[in-house]
Design an enzyme around this catalytic site. Structure first.
Site, PDB file in Angstrom:
ATOM      1  N   GLU A  35      -3.786   8.347  -1.317  1.00  0.00           N
ATOM      2  CA  GLU A  35      -5.123   8.800  -0.981  1.00  0.00           C
ATOM      3  C   GLU A  35      -4.981  10.176  -0.333  1.00  0.00           C
ATOM      4  OE1 GLU A  35      -7.417   6.417   1.748  1.00  0.00           O
ATOM      5  OE2 GLU A  35      -9.162   7.742   1.520  1.00  0.00           O
ATOM      6  N   ARG A 261       6.902  -2.117   3.294  1.00  0.00           N
ATOM      7  CA  ARG A 261       6.804  -0.687   3.572  1.00  0.00           C
ATOM      8  C   ARG A 261       7.980  -0.250   4.441  1.00  0.00           C
ATOM      9  NH1 ARG A 261       1.740   0.538   4.539  1.00  0.00           N
ATOM     10  NH2 ARG A 261       2.042   2.378   5.796  1.00  0.00           N
ATOM     11  N   LYS A 271      -0.664   7.345   8.558  1.00  0.00           N
ATOM     12  CA  LYS A 271      -1.389   8.609   8.423  1.00  0.00           C
ATOM     13  C   LYS A 271      -2.333   8.836   9.592  1.00  0.00           C
ATOM     14  CE  LYS A 271      -2.023   8.436   3.736  1.00  0.00           C
ATOM     15  NZ  LYS A 271      -2.828   8.571   2.534  1.00  0.00           N
TER      16      LYS A 271
HETATM   17  P1  ATP Z   1      -1.013   4.857   5.848  1.00  0.00           P
HETATM   18  O1  ATP Z   1      -0.950   3.401   6.148  1.00  0.00           O
HETATM   19  O2  ATP Z   1       0.058   5.668   6.502  1.00  0.00           O
HETATM   20  O3  ATP Z   1      -2.373   5.459   6.006  1.00  0.00           O
HETATM   21  P2  ATP Z   1      -1.415   4.388   3.085  1.00  0.00           P
HETATM   22  O4  ATP Z   1      -0.687   3.233   2.552  1.00  0.00           O
HETATM   23  O5  ATP Z   1      -2.851   4.177   3.362  1.00  0.00           O
HETATM   24  O6  ATP Z   1      -0.639   4.964   4.319  1.00  0.00           O
HETATM   25  P3  ATP Z   1      -1.642   5.780   0.633  1.00  0.00           P
HETATM   26  O7  ATP Z   1      -1.972   7.209   0.411  1.00  0.00           O
HETATM   27  O8  ATP Z   1      -2.622   4.768   0.233  1.00  0.00           O
HETATM   28  O9  ATP Z   1      -1.304   5.648   2.170  1.00  0.00           O
HETATM   29  O10 ATP Z   1      -0.215   5.450   0.013  1.00  0.00           O
HETATM   30  C1  ATP Z   1       0.147   5.793  -1.291  1.00  0.00           C
HETATM   31  C2  ATP Z   1       1.246   4.889  -1.740  1.00  0.00           C
HETATM   32  O11 ATP Z   1       2.359   4.980  -0.880  1.00  0.00           O
HETATM   33  C3  ATP Z   1       0.805   3.443  -1.734  1.00  0.00           C
HETATM   34  O12 ATP Z   1       1.234   2.843  -2.926  1.00  0.00           O
HETATM   35  C4  ATP Z   1       1.469   2.850  -0.538  1.00  0.00           C
HETATM   36  O13 ATP Z   1       1.734   1.502  -0.752  1.00  0.00           O
HETATM   37  C5  ATP Z   1       2.740   3.705  -0.428  1.00  0.00           C
HETATM   38  N1  ATP Z   1       3.179   3.773   0.964  1.00  0.00           N
HETATM   39  C6  ATP Z   1       2.469   4.188   2.026  1.00  0.00           C
HETATM   40  N2  ATP Z   1       3.180   4.074   3.164  1.00  0.00           N
HETATM   41  C7  ATP Z   1       4.382   3.558   2.815  1.00  0.00           C
HETATM   42  C8  ATP Z   1       5.562   3.185   3.535  1.00  0.00           C
HETATM   43  N3  ATP Z   1       5.651   3.324   4.862  1.00  0.00           N
HETATM   44  N4  ATP Z   1       6.610   2.686   2.831  1.00  0.00           N
HETATM   45  C9  ATP Z   1       6.536   2.561   1.503  1.00  0.00           C
HETATM   46  N5  ATP Z   1       5.458   2.880   0.771  1.00  0.00           N
HETATM   47  C10 ATP Z   1       4.390   3.374   1.400  1.00  0.00           C
HETATM   48 MG    MG Z   2      -3.795   3.194   1.296  1.00  0.00          MG
END
Ligand code: ATP
Ligand code: MG
Length: 562
Positions: A35, A261, A271
């Protein structure tokens, strides 16, 4: 896809092997779906490596998809940073850059289809009421009074939701599934909500936005994704992912697979919290070298190869754990040890006068750029009567095993002569040593002393007149506790106040004038450094410490946990 190592195997790849063997899927198509509401961090890098890595390994494709279905917080700046970061990590999506926001029209049509089949309804409950109706893990939910609406009325209301007739939050579209489901996610989840906010791509064209659970599975389907890999927090949502597809599509469809994760010690990978750090000015922007963002790691001097090696090493698991940040630094060190040319730089200069070296004389020593790799060549390093050495390479009362300069001792100046201590000049008021005097042995230019006496220590140096002033920024852990996300209260209270130390009066050898922003070096005996991408210029050299030569932290942390 960069070719770093033999393809690893893990439970996701086993699922894929199985799917191909049973012909559930005949090809492999993955996606990385960030995102655009922040910069990518090392956790995202893991997901990037996983998705692109699997695609490459199976001769498939990996799409880059901006998962931009929530207007608040999303921006073009973030899109551009994501594109730059994934590319820098070494991956290529060819012409497959997609935006979920491009699917709004089709997603709307899918929602209409769902209403037409009696599987979605417009609900008038307020958010608070909806929470009350939802029930708990132990109690079933109750059906909304709106649940019995006719298809015609639902179609009309949904159309009017998009036409802007209703207030934000006054109505939602819900899937009609099962309010008694043991899985709370399946209790008539919201799939569209009203939100009047300008979207960075579609502006005000839409006032209703699809929820993740509705948009993601359909976006995957529209792109022909076979394996939709996401993190564990979506495990409970998988039945919903499948339910939506069951109602709306036919034929081959994507399957969701969850993995744990990545969490890394002494930093934070959320984020929201990273945005906080940036907005509160705790760091110098998203690319502050202390940030766990890809942009921060790039500015710090980490290499994409090191980050990929780290992601390969940690592997894929089903249980969350905390990976030692030392492992990431180990990978960086390993890569730079091979690649970074050696240079000499003095961070805390102490002047040394070689009393018996002729005034005005300058010698150029050819120094190897890499001790194990002659192909990296040599460079000329000027030597003269007045030099700088590190303050800590001289001790008046040396501890045991001290192999540097001290009264009565000799050391070798790396690549040059053996020198012997002669005298120390002190500041009259503080008593601090301001300068030392030595004599050199002219016979030791190309080898050990002729008389066979042993000189054990080797220290680095630069010529006072020829060296270049530089600023050096030493970075340390961003947080002073191993698991800042796990502490009670505000993680910000655990920021490491000593995470940045700026040294202004450093001196580096003149060959560094030829360096470009981003160039990486090993400062001999100290660590790996790079020329800062933002603040360094011809007049003012600025270096970032990428990583010290050795890990001093684990020892200290071991003595005083937390
Ligand atoms: P945050 O929780 O930090 O806001 P998010 O998961 O909402 O992160 P996205 O932009 O939706 O952020 O993530 C894009 C992709 O990266 C998704 O497929 C998510 O599962 C993966 N991702 C995000 N954070 C991690 C992590 N710490 N380890 C592995 N994969 C991750
Ligand atoms: Mg997300």
């Amino acid at each position: 896809m960069p070719d770093d190592a033999a393809p690893p195997t893990d439970f996701i790849r086993e699922i894929i092997d199985d799917d191909l063997a049973t012909k559930k899927h005949t090809c492999v198509a993955t996606r990385f779906p960030p995102e655009p509401n922040g910069y990518l961090h090392i956790g995202h890098a893991k997901s990037v490596c996983l998705n692109f890595g699997i695609a490459a390994q199976y001769g498939g494709t990996c799409n880059l998809r901006m998962d931009d279905t929530d207007p608040s917080g999303e921006s073009l700046e973030f899109v551009q940073s994501i594109i730059a970061d994934v590319r820098w990590l070494g991956f290529d999506w060819a012409d497959r850059l997609f935006y979920a926001s491009d699917y709004y029209e089709r997603l709307y049509d899918y929602a209409v289809k769902l209403i037409e089949s009696g599987r979605a309804y417009v609900c008038d409950l307020s958010p608070d009421e909806m929470r009350q109706y939802r029930g708990t893990l132990t109690e079933p939910g109750r059906e909304s009074p709106s649940r019995g609406r006719s298809i015609g009325e639902n179609l009309d209301l949904f159309r009017r939701m998009q036409a802007g007739e209703f207030e934000d939050g006054s109505r939602v579209l819900r899937a009609k599934i099962d309010m008694a489901s043991p899985n709370v996610v399946m209790r008539d989840p919201v799939i569209y909500r009203i939100k009047r906010a300008a979207h960075y791509r579609t502006g005000m064209a839409w006032v209703i936005y699809p929820m993740y659970d509705f948009a993601h599975c359909l976006s995957d389907y529209l792109e022909g994704i076979t394996h939709s890999i996401c993190t564990l927090e979506f495990e409970n949502n998988r039945p919903l992912y499948d339910w939506v597809l069951d109602q709306l599509v036919e034929g081959e469809r994507p399957e969701q697979i969850e993995f744990a994760r990545l969490n890394v010690s002494y930093t934070i990978l959320s984020k929201r919290r990273l945005i906080d750090l940036v907005e509160k000015g705790e760091v110098d922007g998203w690319d502050d070298p202390r940030m766990p963002t890809v942009a921060g790691m790039r500015r710090r001097g980490y290499t994409p190869e090191a980050i990929r090696a780290f992601c390969a090493k940690i592997g894929i698991a089903k249980n969350e754990n905390l990976v030692d940040i030392g492992l990431l630094e180990h990978c960086v060190r390993g890569d730079l040890n091979e690649k970074a040319p050696r240079v000499m730089a003095v961070l805390h200069p102490l002047p040394v006068v070689i009393d018996n070296y002729p005034e005005g004389r300058v010698e150029e020593f050819a120094c190897a750029n890499h001790p194990q790799n002659p192909e990296m060549g040599t460079r000329q390093v000027p030597f003269s009567r007045v030099l700088y050495i590190e303050r800590e390479d001289f001790e008046e009362t040396p501890p045991k095993k001290y192999r540097r300069l001290a009264p009565g001792r000799e050391v070798r100046l790396r690549g040059a002569y053996v020198v012997r201590f002669a005298a120390a000049v002190r500041d009259a008021s503080t008593g601090e040593v301001q300068e030392i005097h030595c004599t050199y042995d002219p016979e030791t230019k190309n080898g050990p002393p002729a008389d066979g006496r042993k000189v054990e220590g080797v220290i680095h140096w630069v010529s006072a007149d020829h060296s270049i002033p530089a600023e050096v920024r030493l970075y340390d852990r961003l947080f002073r506790v191993a698991d800042p996300a796990g502490v009670e209260g505000d993680a910000m209270e655990y920021l490491n106040p000593a995470s940045l130390e700026v040294l202004k009066g450093c001196r580096v050898e003149p060959s560094l004038l030829a360096g470009k922003p981003g160039s990486r070096y090993q400062f001999e005996r100290i660590g790996y450094f790079c020329i800062d991408l933002k603040d360094s210029s011809g007049e003012r050299l600025v270096f970032n410490r990428i990583v010290p030569l050795r890990d001093s932290w684990s020892k200290i942390a071991g003595q005083a946990p937390g």
